[in-house]
Design an enzyme around this catalytic site. Structure first.
Site, short mmCIF file in Angstrom:
data_model
loop_
_atom_site.label_atom_id
_atom_site.label_comp_id
_atom_site.label_asym_id
_atom_site.label_seq_id
_atom_site.Cartn_x
_atom_site.Cartn_y
_atom_site.Cartn_z
N HIS A 240 -8.07 -5.09 -0.37
CA HIS A 240 -6.88 -4.39 0.10
C HIS A 240 -6.60 -4.77 1.56
O HIS A 240 -7.51 -4.92 2.36
CB HIS A 240 -7.13 -2.88 0.01
CG HIS A 240 -5.93 -2.04 0.27
ND1 HIS A 240 -5.08 -1.63 -0.73
CD2 HIS A 240 -5.44 -1.52 1.42
CE1 HIS A 240 -4.12 -0.89 -0.21
NE2 HIS A 240 -4.31 -0.81 1.08
N ASP B 293 -9.90 -4.09 -4.81
CA ASP B 293 -9.20 -2.96 -4.19
C ASP B 293 -9.40 -1.70 -5.03
O ASP B 293 -9.18 -1.71 -6.24
CB ASP B 293 -7.71 -3.31 -4.13
CG ASP B 293 -6.86 -2.30 -3.38
OD1 ASP B 293 -7.37 -1.22 -3.03
OD2 ASP B 293 -5.68 -2.61 -3.14
N SER C 104 0.84 -1.20 0.00
CA SER C 104 0.00 0.00 0.00
C SER C 104 0.87 1.26 0.00
O SER C 104 1.61 1.47 -0.96
CB SER C 104 -0.97 -0.06 1.18
OG SER C 104 -2.00 0.88 1.06
#
Length: 321
Positions: A285, A255, A163
């Site tokens: 995610h 995501d 991320s």
């Protein structure tokens, strides 16, 4: 063509239903400090157990804003010269830390059979952009220099993270490609990264609500990070990505950031970089640190780490030849 519901794995659906039933507020509603506590609590409930390792210890390295906390992992008490993995955690540049990512780092150390150093870079909003990329670059350069405190002779780096840490993986790799450290980056491996402007992506619209990471949360992270939108250390695809080392990328099919990872993988392929790209269908995610809640994500992480190991083995054998 009629819209169809996206595929959602059964364990992912159960996790999303559980979050909805407890009414978990978004970090944008509770703020950074409570968000950090909440991420630790969720990790303690939802992440897979740590793997047993010979060495886990905390240390620091010098950074532009003071000492940077690090955590060192190794499945072996000692080893000869070899590569070291640099792990850059996620959390939107605001809420991640060493503890949340401890168990994942033990998984990485076992799967890759290399030492792992997790970097606790400075967080926004207390330390907005470019504190995070500054710290990550400084830590990677320090590790590359085989410092005595590390107790390992480092021959190359594997840079990886998820991320926000996936973004920082690309940014740090780019910095060390354009201005090399003492040893090269052998492999980079971003997990569901932000690499370009996500606001117009189809995935950002399709998964804006109801799939764990929301559009509102992403907007809040972006505002707190306060980065320059024209700076390649914020959105690395606007800069020079040439000469990128072999790369492993994974995205999650549900995501909002999915299409940014897709774009980056395609960009590297088009410029001739060796790329392995995984898009794991039916999962959200954050799955890399929620593997107890979503057990199917364990196989995804194993596939991702296995591809890194293949590229790393090829790179180290090539260097030895």
């Amino acid at each position: 063509m009629a819209d169809t519901e996206p595929y959602v794995r059964a364990d992912v659906r159960a996790f999303l239903d559980m979050l909805e039933s407890i009414g978990r507020p978004g970090v944008e509603e509770i703020g950074a400090e409570e968000g950090r506590k909440g991420m630790r609590v969720l990790g303690a409930m939802a992440e897979a157990p740590a793997r047993d390792l010979a060495v886990i210890r905390d240390l620091t390295c010098p950074g532009p804003g003071g000492d940077i906390p690090l955590r060192f992992y190794d499945a072996k008490e000692s080893r000869g010269p070899g590569p070291v993995a640099v792990f850059l955690h996620g959390g939107g540049f605001v809420i991640g830390d060493l503890e949340v990512y401890n168990n994942l780092c033990t998984e990485i150390a076992v799967a890759l059979d290399v030492p792992v150093v997790s970097v606790d870079y400075r967080l926004a909003p207390e330390h907005p952009f470019p504190a995070a990329p500054d710290d990550c670059e400084a830590a990677a350069r320090w590790i590359a220099g085989s410092p005595e405190a590390l107790g390992r002779e480092v021959t190359g780096l594997v840079i990886l993270g998820d991320s926000a840490g996936g973004n920082l993986t690309i940014v740090t790799t780019n910095q060390l490609t354009s201005d090399p450290a003492d040893v090269p980056v052998l492999v980079q491996a971003p997990i569901y990264p932000v690499a370009n402007d996500i606001s117009e992506h189809e995935s950002f619209q399709a998964f804006a609500e109801g799939y764990f990471l929301t559009r509102a949360t992403m907007a809040w992270f972006t505002s707190k990070y306060a980065a320059d939108p024209d700076d390649p250390r914020n959105l690395p695809m606007i800069g020079d990505c040439s000469d990128t080392p072999p790369t492993v990328i994974c995205t999650a099919g549900l995501d909002p950031l999915r299409d940014s990872g897709r774009d980056y993988a395609a960009h590297l392929v088009q410029q001739g970089t060796e790329v392995s790209y995984f898009e794991f269908a039916g999962i959200v995610h954050g799955f890399s640190t929620l593997r107890k809640a979503m057990p199917s994500g364990q196989a995804d992480i194993e596939a991702f780490l296995g591809a890194i190991r293949v590229k790393l083995d090829r790179a180290t054998k090539g260097n030895a030849a």
